[in-house]
Design a protein around this motif. Structure first.
Motif, PDB file in Angstrom:
ATOM      1  N   ALA A   1       1.290  -1.066  -0.525  1.00  0.00           N
ATOM      2  CA  ALA A   1       0.120  -0.035   0.016  1.00  0.00           C
ATOM      3  C   ALA A   1       0.745   0.970   0.103  1.00  0.00           C
ATOM      4  O   ALA A   1       2.412   1.490   0.676  1.00  0.00           O
ATOM      5  CB  ALA A   1      -1.015  -0.239   0.919  1.00  0.00           C
ATOM      6  N   SER A   2       0.607   2.004  -0.969  1.00  0.00           N
ATOM      7  CA  SER A   2      -0.959   2.392  -1.308  1.00  0.00           C
ATOM      8  C   SER A   2      -0.852   2.234  -2.826  1.00  0.00           C
ATOM      9  O   SER A   2      -0.983   3.469  -3.460  1.00  0.00           O
ATOM     10  CB  SER A   2      -1.480   3.726  -0.894  1.00  0.00           C
TER      11      SER A   2
ATOM     12  N   TRP B   1      -5.878   0.327  -4.576  1.00  0.00           N
ATOM     13  CA  TRP B   1      -6.383   1.490  -3.645  1.00  0.00           C
ATOM     14  C   TRP B   1      -7.528   0.230  -3.549  1.00  0.00           C
ATOM     15  O   TRP B   1      -8.148   0.983  -3.195  1.00  0.00           O
ATOM     16  CB  TRP B   1      -6.514   3.060  -4.031  1.00  0.00           C
TER      17      TRP B   1
ATOM     18  N   CYS C   1      -6.414   3.362   1.789  1.00  0.00           N
ATOM     19  CA  CYS C   1      -5.077   2.545   2.326  1.00  0.00           C
ATOM     20  C   CYS C   1      -3.842   3.623   3.054  1.00  0.00           C
ATOM     21  O   CYS C   1      -3.081   1.801   3.530  1.00  0.00           O
ATOM     22  CB  CYS C   1      -4.469   2.125   0.845  1.00  0.00           C
TER      23      CYS C   1
END
Length: 506
Positions: free
Chosen positions: A186-187, A191, A305
């Motif tokens: 992430a991110s 997403w 996220c």
């Protein structure tokens, strides 16, 4: 007995006694933009755990990458070298695994070392006593280790976090210090938030960047040609979480990502996105209103996220405190690069423009006397390997391009720190499913930036004090001749200093 690979490395002599050597936890996000970090003045979100780390440590205000793309950024962090020197110029192969890295040097000096999470460099990780590569999307990643593969059923950010804490706990049985590189996925696109984050930001209209509807006037043809516009290049199912249409490119891949969920996770997902998608379909949006809806859908999912990343850091720091490790563990938070959060109408990265080239960098050394320091000097991800080595009490190989940031963090650096940074993006891609960002290199100083988009033989020059959004290309304009000549000379000096003969000549 040392691993065979260390026979080609210089003999490592710790410069600090083993008992004084700190543990090192390097938390590395993917595509986490400064604009999505509270400590950097985010207008979008708060990141309380990252912000607390900054309040207790050192925040680097001018932190940049040398090549804004995933694999090359990781290779640069590992080796302290620009992409052309470490071989990882793009997301394909080429990494020179025989090079010294901070992981190999720490391991050979007695550190216990681990890498857990996203890898994206190529060869199996070397220099790590333990490694576990997370394969897959945001749900149900497969963890690949030297012993084999293990399919999981959790949310990837949480799986990586727990695996990292499990390894740290196991390392406590030994007397040696530990160093772990926690590599989050992430991110990164697409997403996909975890179940507990689905409803965050749902009722908020998040602020748009002023350049959301940029028309790319005055810049190189490469800017307008890039396929990363929120308005037209996000895929409905894959990116925007809409039901796939017949024949939609990547629609099946979007469904495959959803199919990696457990039944409970899928139910929570559908409960969150089903009503919102129905409302979108009923609205029948067009034109600018449709672009604005896409931006809101994208940025909300992205921030969800990021919230998981922030919670992960909080969990790591709580673990260190609860296990009596906080007072002798350096914690570093950074990202492989920045990301466009609607600036210039874009998502993704790659360009040398500020949102992509900038990356958060925060270091907390519990042994330092000062807290909440903000460093203004120009630093770069080539500096991460030398910094980790100095914290570990090791000499930095003269072959590395970067310099340790430890003295900056202690506010002891004199006036001889660098006054410019070098950047070179080299990946070539084309087609509907790529981003078609033209290769380019450039130089950035505190005030100015010069970019050479060499496939188009085009130049861009920005005064970052007067034009922080990089909307007005000054190259070739009246009065810009002197600063242009100075920056061209500096760009040539840096290309020669780092022996970068790749790309077209100036």
């Amino acid at each position: 007995m040392l691993h065979k690979i260390f026979l080609c490395l210089p003999f490592v002599i710790p410069t600090a006694a083993a008992g004084d050597r700190p543990n090192i936890v390097f938390v590395y996000a993917d595509d986490h933009a400064e604009r999505a970090v509270g400590a950097y003045g985010s207008p979008l979100t708060k990141t309380p755990h990252i912000d607390a780390l900054a309040a207790e440590g050192v925040r680097f205000r001018n932190s940049f990458v040398a090549n804004s793309i995933c694999g090359p950024a990781r290779a640069t962090v590992l080796t302290g070298l620009h992409s052309h020197a470490n071989g990882k110029k793009h997301n394909g192969g080429g990494f020179k695994d025989e090079l010294p890295t901070w992981a190999k040097l720490l391991q050979s000096s007695g550190y216990q070392t681990a890498m857990i999470g996203k890898w994206h460099i190529g060869p199996k990780p070397s220099g790590f006593d333990h490694w576990a590569i997370a394969k897959g999307g945001y749900y149900g990643p497969t963890m690949v280790t030297a012993e084999g593969k293990t399919k999981t059923a959790g949310y990837t950010t949480e799986v990586i976090t727990q695996a990292s804490l499990d390894w740290i706990k196991s390392s406590l049985e030994a007397d040696e210090p530990f160093a772990i590189w926690i590599n989050h996925a992430a991110s990164h696109r697409t997403w996909m938030p975890g179940p507990q984050y689905h409803d965050r930001y749902a009722e908020q209209v998040l602020p748009e960047p002023s350049t959301l509807f940029d028309d790319y006037a005055g810049r190189s043809p490469g800017a307008a040609a890039s396929q990363m516009r929120i308005a037209r290049d996000l895929f409905g199912a894959y990116d925007l979480k809409l039901p796939p249409e017949d024949g939609e490119v990547l629609g099946k891949r979007g469904n495959d990502l959803l199919n990696s969920m457990t039944e409970a996770q899928r139910s929570a997902w559908e409960a969150a996105y089903g009503p919102r998608n129905a409302a979108f379909a009923k609205a029948g949006l067009e034109g600018d209103a449709l672009v604005r809806w896409k931006y809101q859908r994208y940025i909300r999912d992205y921030l969800r996220c990021v919230d998981a990343l922030d919670d992960s850091l909080g969990q790591v720091r709580s673990f260190l405190k609860d296990n009596g490790l906080a007072d002798n563990t350096i914690v570093i938070y950074s990202s492989d690069q920045g990301f466009f959060l609607g600036e210039h109408g874009w998502y993704d990265k790659r360009w040398m423009y500020e949102p992509s080239m900038r990356t958060p960098l925060i270091i907390h050394d519990p042994r330092a006397k000062s807290q909440g320091i903000v460093v203004d000097q120009l630093v770069q991800n080539i500096d991460m390997a030398p910094t980790i080595l100095e914290y570990a009490g090791l000499e930095v190989p003269s072959s590395m391009h970067g310099a340790s940031l430890a003295s900056l963090a202690e506010e002891k650096q004199g006036p001889n720190w660098r006054t410019s940074v070098y950047y070179h993006y080299q990946q070539r891609d084309s087609g509907r499913t790529s981003h078609t960002v033209a290769p380019h290199y450039g130089v950035r100083t505190k005030q100015h930036k010069l970019i050479h988009v060499y496939d188009f033989d085009a130049w861009e020059l920005y005064d970052l004090e007067g034009d922080p959004d990089e909307m007005h290309n000054l190259f070739g304009t009246e009065g810009a001749g002197e600063i242009t000549a100075t920056l061209v000379q500096e760009l040539q000096r840096l290309r020669e200093k780092f022996q970068d003969g790749t790309g077209k000549a100036i």
